[in-house]
Enzyme design. Structure first.
Site, short mmCIF file in Angstrom:
data_model
loop_
_atom_site.label_atom_id
_atom_site.label_comp_id
_atom_site.label_asym_id
_atom_site.label_seq_id
_atom_site.Cartn_x
_atom_site.Cartn_y
_atom_site.Cartn_z
N GLU A 1 -2.27 19.21 -26.77
CA GLU A 1 -3.55 19.57 -27.37
C GLU A 1 -3.34 20.28 -28.70
O GLU A 1 -4.07 21.20 -29.07
CB GLU A 1 -4.40 20.39 -26.39
CG GLU A 1 -4.84 19.55 -25.20
CD GLU A 1 -5.81 20.24 -24.26
OE1 GLU A 1 -6.28 21.35 -24.56
OE2 GLU A 1 -6.11 19.65 -23.21
N SER A 2 -2.33 19.83 -29.43
CA SER A 2 -2.16 20.33 -30.79
C SER A 2 -3.47 20.15 -31.53
O SER A 2 -4.17 19.15 -31.35
CB SER A 2 -1.06 19.56 -31.50
OG SER A 2 0.20 19.88 -30.95
N HIS B 1 -13.03 19.07 -16.72
CA HIS B 1 -13.27 19.30 -18.14
C HIS B 1 -13.59 18.00 -18.87
O HIS B 1 -14.48 17.97 -19.72
CB HIS B 1 -12.01 19.95 -18.74
CG HIS B 1 -12.21 20.56 -20.07
ND1 HIS B 1 -12.65 21.85 -20.23
CD2 HIS B 1 -12.02 20.07 -21.31
CE1 HIS B 1 -12.73 22.13 -21.51
NE2 HIS B 1 -12.35 21.06 -22.19
N SER C 1 -18.66 24.12 -18.39
CA SER C 1 -17.44 24.85 -18.08
C SER C 1 -17.54 25.42 -16.67
O SER C 1 -18.33 26.34 -16.43
CB SER C 1 -17.23 25.98 -19.09
OG SER C 1 -16.14 26.79 -18.69
N LYS D 1 -23.51 21.02 -31.80
CA LYS D 1 -23.04 21.08 -30.43
C LYS D 1 -22.46 22.46 -30.16
O LYS D 1 -22.05 23.15 -31.08
CB LYS D 1 -21.98 20.01 -30.17
CG LYS D 1 -21.62 19.86 -28.70
CD LYS D 1 -20.50 18.86 -28.50
CE LYS D 1 -20.10 18.85 -27.02
NZ LYS D 1 -18.90 18.06 -26.81
N HIS E 1 -14.65 27.82 -24.83
CA HIS E 1 -13.21 27.98 -24.79
C HIS E 1 -12.89 29.21 -23.96
O HIS E 1 -12.20 30.12 -24.40
CB HIS E 1 -12.63 28.06 -26.22
CG HIS E 1 -11.56 27.05 -26.45
ND1 HIS E 1 -10.47 27.26 -27.24
CD2 HIS E 1 -11.41 25.80 -25.94
CE1 HIS E 1 -9.71 26.17 -27.23
NE2 HIS E 1 -10.25 25.28 -26.45
N ASN E 2 -13.43 29.21 -22.73
CA ASN E 2 -13.40 30.40 -21.89
C ASN E 2 -12.01 30.69 -21.35
O ASN E 2 -11.51 31.80 -21.49
CB ASN E 2 -14.35 30.22 -20.71
CG ASN E 2 -15.76 29.91 -21.15
OD1 ASN E 2 -16.14 30.24 -22.27
ND2 ASN E 2 -16.54 29.28 -20.29
#
Lengths: 230, 724
Positions: free
Chosen positions: B307-308, B44, B527, B86, B90-91
């Protein structure tokens, strides 16, 4: 017309409202941050749409208790004009400036589409350029626009001619399909007894431009500009 | 405290990669260090399987201000302004928790755009879901749509377009690709490369919690049967805070305080700190005790990998701290100086008085692992041969127009605020691309997302080229001049040669089309590992296209109006391979996708755009999924107006002519067909008069007579019947 637009954290249609007011009146409105309390010199206070404080409590509930709302209440008590659109309408009911409440849409979904409004009360500062019974297009964009008040309040609003707009179809008929959010008696907008405070759920400010969807909403703002020019 | 060796695998590092960690450090890593390596070297963050191929894409044009490598791409659009855009996937999170997965996808891509100094003016979403008949699909569709609306509506950025496909290959891996487009002054673009040893490193936005820890690693592996147990790795979005962050950042960007800025996305504080310092060729020292937290006793590992959402990292000019702090105080957001830039070339992290991590930056970013994985080409599909029409044109049209892939998306877009901002010229469904004007200008942008995964599955190279060509065509059909694209490359497990072969071939096709059409790639996202229990998605290289229209009043939609003549531009061979008609009516997924002739594509498109600019075209729609008759039906539905069409040409079977998916074609509605046909002939562009718009029915001579009302009933049925 000297208008002021209140910006609470999370409000997002303040620019749309400014464009609509300026295009009708030729005068840039003053942007008011929610901590301000001096509204002197303003003819019209506008509370625009958005998600004040994220609407994480009840829509409009937090904003209704912010410092500037005390000044708005004083402004209204002096006979000043106030327009609340969408979240602004929710804030006005939460602040007690208008009766009733805006509940979740009956579909329990956010509604974003055009609707038609039938003018129920002409001849006010907000509806001066409309005829009673006239139908115009506006934009729905809300999750909580289902107007609710008890029967006695609804009867009083109707009896005193304080229902400004109802949801109708393009021909002015009140149908269930046209009342998408399920509002009591298809009410989309109501006035204060002195006709100087208007709460309106749909966005007239998003239809003031022939290139961006049409000009159906323009009459509301031109009516306001004319009322204050006189 | 050293992390145990066996932990490395749990963190997604291979044995080889772990050995490299040991060699770089000259010792065993701490838990925090292991977390940093695992995140930065995840697929990622590192693009370790894709980078060697991405280099083949053309990225330059005179109007490109910023190509790939920054938070978003930037192109000049005239009048001193730039479009910043862009697309990002968010799969994986959207499968685990559809509402939050989709919502935070929107939030993340918005940050990528306003980080560059642009005010976001539009969102689009390219969505792929599993078979509607699968019981799980409904929950995912409903959650994703609510999540996109919940976030986008609240931040006040209109959601104006996108696409939705269904296919069983997405049953275990739905795709949620979110695109944001913003506007900035062309000479005030903000970038992420840190500069100035000693300059303060500032954290702004929401507080850090334990959510989303190791999300990047989760998104870099296949799902097993336990996917639902991965919920704690999904982040939770707060669009209200995002709205405040947009306003505060844009306000600060009007001053000279910011040296560099980057959002905290995948791998959170770790990746933003490493990338900013690494790009600047500097070092960075962080003090985690200064990080605003919303939970007690968080470890260094947790703070570094959280990842807040709704957080940004900035490098400020010295002396600007107090003025910057005041801006964030006004918007009631946290502001903390959490470190300094150094000249060490290392990231050094202190917490509670101890050094928790001390790593050279080079190996984490620029010198991260790079793999040229084995590639296996997918065999060419067999030619389709002749196919009988089992249904007839009229029944075929009625079924196609109501099928999940072609039916009205009204149920979806009726939940997205498309008008906030007051600049939306063409809302969803009104035109081939959304059109949004620049506030206070005549200038408008046309925006689209496109991909035909079934073409890519049959022939990834043709499919890659077709996706680029269709995006270019959709922009052209509104009258826009296509400028550049962003891509979102969704594929299966890259460790499988067949998947890597699909990836490489898609890139080849995309590169070919992007070059031929002067339509460079300026940003993108990859992804991989979109597989569940060994089943991969269809290769899905989604293209997000941006074009410019000098005067918004010239933008055309797709609606027919009575009296207009209907003209087809482009050549028809009756190509039914990989068509929707073949799948929905003949019940087969077979054959090769329609060839993409890039010279014809360009010639036809340039002709159509010139005719629109000359004011000769009242409506224009490209011919894509479902073919020509579906295209005309969609124009009839949009305009609320019927059409009378003559029979197709001799030599092409009727079902091939009306439902074939030959590329490079447009249907135009014009007042003066003779003028248009003459112009086409002069430009060596094939064109054919199809018929006339008007009446209540859509008819094809001798074959079809169906009322627009009946078409509408079929078109609008699927989503409400399925989901309400």
């Amino acid at each position: 017309m000297r208008a002021g637009i209140i910006v609470f954290p999370g409000i997002n249609r303040e620019r749309d409202m400014a464009i609509a007011l300026e295009s009708a009146s030729g005068r840039k409105p003053r942007m008011l941050w929610h901590t301000e309390t001096d509204l002197s010199g303003l003819d019209l206070i506008v509370i625009p749409g958005g998600f004040s404080y994220g609407d994480y409590l009840r829509a409009g509930a937090m904003a209704a208790h912010s410092p500037i709302m005390g000044a708005v209440k004083a402004h209204a008590a002096r006979g000043g004009y106030v327009l609340g659109a969408c979240n602004g309408f929710q804030i006005l009911t939460e602040a007690g400036l208008l009766p009733g409440a805006l509940l979740r849409n009956v579909s329990l979904r956010f509604l974003a589409m055009d609707c038609h409004l039938r003018v129920e009360r002409a001849g006010t500062a907000f509806t001066g350029h409309f005829q009673a019974g006239e139908v115009f297009r506006a934009v729905l964009a809300h999750g909580e626009g289902n107007y609710y008040a008890d029967e006695a309040t609804l009867d009083r609003l109707e009896g005193e001619g304080l229902v400004a707009f109802r949801y109708s179809d393009a021909g002015g008929r009140l149908t269930e399909a046209a009342n998408r959010n399920g509002s009591a008696r298809a009410i989309a907008g109501i006035l204060s007894p002195n006709l100087r405070v208007l709460g309106l759920m749909p966005h007239a400010e998003n239809l003031v431009d022939p290139v961006a969807g049409g000009e159906d909403g323009k009459k509301l703002f031109e009516g306001l500009a004319a009322a204050f020019a006189a | 405290m050293n992390a145990p060796v066996e932990a490395s695998e749990r963190f997604g590092l291979s044995a080889e990669e772990y050995a490299r960690v040991l060699a770089i450090l000259g010792r065993g890593p701490s838990l925090a260090e292991l977390g940093i390596f695992a995140a930065m070297w995840s697929e990622h963050c590192s693009y370790k399987s894709s980078r060697v191929w991405l280099k083949e894409l053309p990225t330059e044009a005179p109007w490109v201000i910023q190509g790939p490598g920054e938070n978003a791409g930037v192109v000049a659009i005239g009048e001193g302004l730039a479009a910043v855009f862009k697309m990002e996937s968010h799969n994986h999170p959207s499968f685990i928790e559809p509402y939050q997965g989709a919502a935070t996808g929107v939030g993340g891509i918005l940050r990528d755009v306003f980080t560059m100094g642009a005010r976001p003016i539009a969102n689009l979403n390219a969505l792929r879901f599993g078979d509607p008949k699968e019981p799980g699909t409904k929950r995912i569709v409903d959650g994703v749509v609510r999540g996109i609306g919940g976030y986008g509506n609240c931040v006040g950025v209109p959601t104006v377009g996108g696409e939705i496909n269904f296919h069983p290959a997405y049953n275990g891996n739905p795709l949620v690709n979110a695109m944001t487009v913003g506007i900035a002054p062309a000479d005030r673009i903000f970038r992420s490369a840190a500069a100035g040893v000693g300059n303060p490193v500032v954290y702004v936005g929401a507080k850090t919690g334990r959510d989303g820890i190791q999300g990047a690693t989760m998104a870099s592996a296949e799902f097993g049967a336990d996917a639902a147990e991965k919920k704690p790795t999904v982040q939770v979005g707060d669009p209200f805070t995002e709205k405040l962050l947009i306003e505060a950042c844009l306000a600060l960007m009007e001053t000279e305080a910011i040296v560099a800025i980057q959002d905290m996305g995948a791998a959170g504080l770790t990746s933003s700190a490493v990338e900013m310092a690494g790009k600047g060729g500097l070092g960075i020292a962080l003090d985690l005790d200064a990080v605003p937290v919303r939970e007690e006793r968080m470890s260094a590992y947790e703070m570094l990998l959280s990842e807040s959402q709704e957080r940004m990292l900035m490098v400020l000019r010295p002396g600007c701290e107090d003025a910057a702090r005041a801006v964030f105080a006004k918007w009631e957001l946290d502001f903390a100086i959490i470190g300094r830039l150094t000249d060490t070339g290392r990231i050094v992290v202190r917490h509670g008085g101890r050094v928790e991590a001390d790593i050279p930056l080079g190996p984490l970013a620029a010198e991260a692992p790079l793999y040229r994985r084995p590639v296996e080409e997918t065999p060419q599909p067999e030619a389709l041969g002749e196919v009988e029409d089992p249904a007839g044109l009229e029944a075929g049209l009625a079924r196609l127009i109501g099928s999940p892939d072609l039916c009205s998306r009204r149920w979806v877009w009726d939940q997205y605020d498309a008008t906030v901002g007051g600049q939306t010229v063409k809302r969803p469904g009104a035109a081939d691309a959304a059109v949004v004007r620049v506030e206070g200008k005549r200038l408008a942008l046309a925006l689209t997302t496109d991909c035909t995964p079934r073409y890519c599955a049959a022939d990834a190279e043709v499919g890659g080229a077709q996706a680029v060509a269709e995006a270019w065509r959709n922009l052209t059909a509104t009258g826009a001049r296509p400028l550049a694209l962003t891509d979102n490359l969704n594929f299966g497990n890259p460790e499988k040669p067949r998947v890597m072969g699909q990836f490489a071939a898609s890139i080849r096709g995309m590169a070919m089309a992007a070059r031929a059409l002067d339509f460079p790639v300026v940003s993108g996202n990859v992804s991989l590992y979109n597989e569940t229990e060994g089943v991969a998605i269809l290769p899905t290289p989604v293209i997000g296209g941006v074009g410019v229209i000098e005067d918004a009043r010239q933008a055309v939609g797709i609606g027919l109006a009575p009296g207009l003549s209907i003209v087809l531009v482009g050549a028809s061979t009756g190509w039914l391979g990989c068509s929707l008609w073949l799948r929905e009516i003949a019940g087969r997924e077979a054959g090769a996708p329609p060839p993409v002739d890039l010279e014809a594509e360009r010639r036809n498109g340039d002709f159509v755009r010139a005719r629109i600019a000359a004011g000769e075209v009242a409506a224009c729609h490209d011919v894509s999924d479902g073919g020509l008759l579906v295209a005309v039906a969609e124009m009839a539905l949009a305009g609320g107006c019927g059409a009378r069409l003559a029979a197709g040409p001799a030599g092409v079977p009727p079902h091939g002519f009306w439902f074939g998916e030959d590329q490079g074609r447009y249907v135009l509605a014009v007042a003066d067909p003779a003028r248009l046909l003459a112009g086409a002939e002069a430009a060596s562009v094939p064109a054919r008069l199809l018929g006339v718009a008007g009446g209540e029915d859509l008819t094809v001579q001798g074959a079809v007579a169906i009322s627009v009302a009946a078409l509408r009933e079929a078109h609008e049925r699927f989503f409400p019947a399925w989901l309400d």
